[in-house]
Write a protein that holds these residues in place. Sequence first.
Motif, PDB file in Angstrom:
ATOM      1  N   PHE A 125       0.840  -1.194   0.000  1.00  0.00           N
ATOM      2  CA  PHE A 125       0.000   0.000   0.000  1.00  0.00           C
ATOM      3  C   PHE A 125       0.885   1.258   0.000  1.00  0.00           C
ATOM      4  CE2 PHE A 125      -3.164  -2.565   2.825  1.00  0.00           C
ATOM      5  CZ  PHE A 125      -3.486  -3.366   1.749  1.00  0.00           C
ATOM      6  N   LEU A 126       0.314   2.334  -0.526  1.00  0.00           N
ATOM      7  CA  LEU A 126       1.002   3.627  -0.513  1.00  0.00           C
ATOM      8  C   LEU A 126       0.043   4.649   0.103  1.00  0.00           C
ATOM      9  CD1 LEU A 126       2.940   5.177  -3.508  1.00  0.00           C
ATOM     10  CD2 LEU A 126       1.581   6.564  -1.995  1.00  0.00           C
ATOM     11  N   ASP A 127       0.496   5.338   1.144  1.00  0.00           N
ATOM     12  CA  ASP A 127      -0.361   6.336   1.797  1.00  0.00           C
ATOM     13  C   ASP A 127      -0.049   7.725   1.246  1.00  0.00           C
ATOM     14  OD1 ASP A 127      -2.187   7.552   3.403  1.00  0.00           O
ATOM     15  OD2 ASP A 127      -0.942   7.514   5.219  1.00  0.00           O
ATOM     16  N   LEU A 128      -1.061   8.342   0.691  1.00  0.00           N
ATOM     17  CA  LEU A 128      -0.870   9.664   0.076  1.00  0.00           C
ATOM     18  C   LEU A 128      -0.811  10.793   1.084  1.00  0.00           C
ATOM     19  CD1 LEU A 128      -3.359   9.557  -2.934  1.00  0.00           C
ATOM     20  CD2 LEU A 128      -0.875   9.682  -3.063  1.00  0.00           C
ATOM     21  N   HIS A 129      -1.127  10.519   2.358  1.00  0.00           N
ATOM     22  CA  HIS A 129      -1.401  11.650   3.237  1.00  0.00           C
ATOM     23  C   HIS A 129      -0.997  11.344   4.680  1.00  0.00           C
ATOM     24  CE1 HIS A 129      -4.324  15.220   3.780  1.00  0.00           C
ATOM     25  NE2 HIS A 129      -3.439  15.217   4.750  1.00  0.00           N
ATOM     26  N   CYS A 130       0.240  11.666   5.003  1.00  0.00           N
ATOM     27  CA  CYS A 130       0.761  11.346   6.330  1.00  0.00           C
ATOM     28  C   CYS A 130       1.426  12.583   6.935  1.00  0.00           C
ATOM     29  CB  CYS A 130       1.803  10.242   6.151  1.00  0.00           C
ATOM     30  SG  CYS A 130       1.804   9.038   7.447  1.00  0.00           S
ATOM     31  N   HIS A 131       1.103  12.879   8.177  1.00  0.00           N
ATOM     32  CA  HIS A 131       1.771  13.981   8.885  1.00  0.00           C
ATOM     33  C   HIS A 131       2.781  13.365   9.850  1.00  0.00           C
ATOM     34  CE1 HIS A 131      -0.975  17.072   7.359  1.00  0.00           C
ATOM     35  NE2 HIS A 131      -1.915  16.161   7.468  1.00  0.00           N
ATOM     36  N   LEU A 132       4.052  13.514   9.522  1.00  0.00           N
ATOM     37  CA  LEU A 132       5.081  12.865  10.342  1.00  0.00           C
ATOM     38  C   LEU A 132       5.478  13.722  11.551  1.00  0.00           C
ATOM     39  CD1 LEU A 132       7.396  11.268   7.611  1.00  0.00           C
ATOM     40  CD2 LEU A 132       5.497  10.232   8.858  1.00  0.00           C
ATOM     41  N   ARG A 133       5.222  15.038  11.499  1.00  0.00           N
ATOM     42  CA  ARG A 133       5.481  15.970  12.630  1.00  0.00           C
ATOM     43  C   ARG A 133       6.949  16.114  13.009  1.00  0.00           C
ATOM     44  NH1 ARG A 133       0.558  17.578  11.896  1.00  0.00           N
ATOM     45  NH2 ARG A 133      -1.105  16.460  12.921  1.00  0.00           N
ATOM     46  N   ASP A 134       7.814  15.403  12.347  1.00  0.00           N
ATOM     47  CA  ASP A 134       9.190  15.265  12.799  1.00  0.00           C
ATOM     48  C   ASP A 134      10.096  15.477  11.586  1.00  0.00           C
ATOM     49  OD1 ASP A 134      11.390  14.506  14.300  1.00  0.00           O
ATOM     50  OD2 ASP A 134      10.994  12.367  14.166  1.00  0.00           O
ATOM     51  N   PRO A 135      10.988  16.475  11.573  1.00  0.00           N
ATOM     52  CA  PRO A 135      11.387  17.336  12.684  1.00  0.00           C
ATOM     53  C   PRO A 135      10.355  18.440  12.976  1.00  0.00           C
ATOM     54  CG  PRO A 135      12.622  17.914  10.701  1.00  0.00           C
ATOM     55  CD  PRO A 135      11.795  16.708  10.357  1.00  0.00           C
ATOM     56  N   GLY A 136      10.402  18.909  14.217  1.00  0.00           N
ATOM     57  CA  GLY A 136       9.582  20.062  14.589  1.00  0.00           C
ATOM     58  C   GLY A 136       8.700  19.836  15.807  1.00  0.00           C
ATOM     59  N   GLN A 137       7.959  18.735  15.821  1.00  0.00           N
ATOM     60  CA  GLN A 137       7.042  18.492  16.944  1.00  0.00           C
ATOM     61  C   GLN A 137       7.201  17.049  17.452  1.00  0.00           C
ATOM     62  OE1 GLN A 137       3.635  19.754  14.480  1.00  0.00           O
ATOM     63  NE2 GLN A 137       3.161  21.220  16.100  1.00  0.00           N
ATOM     64  N   PRO A 138       8.396  16.747  17.971  1.00  0.00           N
ATOM     65  CA  PRO A 138       8.695  15.353  18.312  1.00  0.00           C
ATOM     66  C   PRO A 138       7.852  14.791  19.461  1.00  0.00           C
ATOM     67  CG  PRO A 138      10.430  16.812  19.089  1.00  0.00           C
ATOM     68  CD  PRO A 138       9.509  17.653  18.261  1.00  0.00           C
ATOM     69  N   TRP A 139       7.145  15.651  20.171  1.00  0.00           N
ATOM     70  CA  TRP A 139       6.275  15.124  21.230  1.00  0.00           C
ATOM     71  C   TRP A 139       4.963  14.553  20.661  1.00  0.00           C
ATOM     72  CZ3 TRP A 139       7.276  20.158  20.156  1.00  0.00           C
ATOM     73  CH2 TRP A 139       6.185  20.958  19.789  1.00  0.00           C
ATOM     74  N   LYS A 140       4.664  14.905  19.422  1.00  0.00           N
ATOM     75  CA  LYS A 140       3.443  14.384  18.793  1.00  0.00           C
ATOM     76  C   LYS A 140       3.710  13.071  18.055  1.00  0.00           C
ATOM     77  CE  LYS A 140       1.399  18.944  17.838  1.00  0.00           C
ATOM     78  NZ  LYS A 140       0.070  18.971  18.446  1.00  0.00           N
TER      79      LYS A 140
END
Length: 435
Positions: free
Chosen positions: A59-74
């Motif tokens: 599968f390929l996911d078109l829409h992922c928010h990795l938050r990292d770098p920047g918001q590593p607590w999320k």
Amino acid sequence: MSQILIQDVRLIDPINRVDRESCDVLLRDGVLAELGSGLEASPETVAVRRPGSVVSPAFLDLHCHLRDPGQPWKERVGRATAAAAAGGFGAVCAMANLVPPVDTVERFRAAQREAKAFARVTVLQLGACTEGLEGASPAPLEELARAGAVAFSDDGRNGIGLEVLVRVLRRAADLGRTVAVHPEDEQLLARVNPEGEDPGRWHLRPPDAELSAIERALQALRIVPQARLHLQHISTARGAELVRQAKAEGLPVTAEVTPHHLMLSGAELEAKGRPVSRCNPPLRTEADRTALWEALLDGTIDALASDHAPHELAPAEERAPGFSGVQLVLSAVLGQGGAGAHLPRLVEALSAGPRRVLGEPGRETGGEGLRTGEPASLTWFDPACHWTPDASNWLSLSTNTPFWGETLRGCVLSTFSRGRMVHLNPELVPELARA
Ligand SMILES: [Zn+2]
């Protein structure tokens, strides 16, 4: 040499238009060595069998928010991509709305460095369409594409006007890149929400904002018909209808839907009473939900995408919108047991559909489908098996999902990405865990 023989599976490969019962799959050192019936296991081969299971292109996911770098607590890249692998994804598209956003080559490279160091699956990084995601002036699209941006999106925001969108589409078309639009018209939202707040946190998000944004994006596409426009997380029946009409008109537009918009109405989410906030665009009515299913099944909507949006659990008034969920996309949509006849279409929307959206930049993620002689990019799953997302199996750093603690259908047994086994469920496939 390591050899794995997966016996007697249903092979669903929408990329090569194959749907075949009782097939064996032989993997040799991560290469898809043979596909066929009655393949023999040599003494050094680990043979595994799970009746009723399915092998498909990864599968390929078109829409992922990795938050990292920047918001590593999320979220962390390692955690999100391990969750993706456990969800059957061999590759994820990382959105550009990191903090700060990926609107310069330096920021693009910083995101790539993080992914290179920690990602379990292939990370396809997007660049921003406009500086700061503000919609006023285009980001350096050519430089971002040269650095490796697979597509462009201001996802999370939609402050872009017609004129800037036309310029972005034109330049992206020259670069062979898709422009993905978060269709919620920010000017319309600004008229109904309090001033000064972060637009992402605005509570009032009427369906008209989606329609207006889709109409404007399609208007831009009519001016630049050589471009590729992708509409993210469609949430309304009328939005899906606009996409249907645009496709009938012959416009090069694609669209995605999330598992939560397909599986839950706003009222159902409310009734759950879980501390998981809401999402942008919001979950709508039961009629919208039903229409989204129809649009997915008839091909109006091309892809199922997670919109994986991890956030820390917080008091109600501080909660950020979005749900963590790349691990349970397949299971959420199989959740009501309605897969049966629709299973090939759902697999298509997770494998061939998203690659069609990306075009050329999606090819290296296994875009040729299940081809022998190539490093394997495949997902092996059991559509009948049940599991419950809880602390014992959840891999994302954030647990903000409305499906927490619910019994879901469909377990991913193993995922291969470009010749590497990136996920194995040791309880369901102990033979491979021991090997
Ligand atoms: Zn979005």
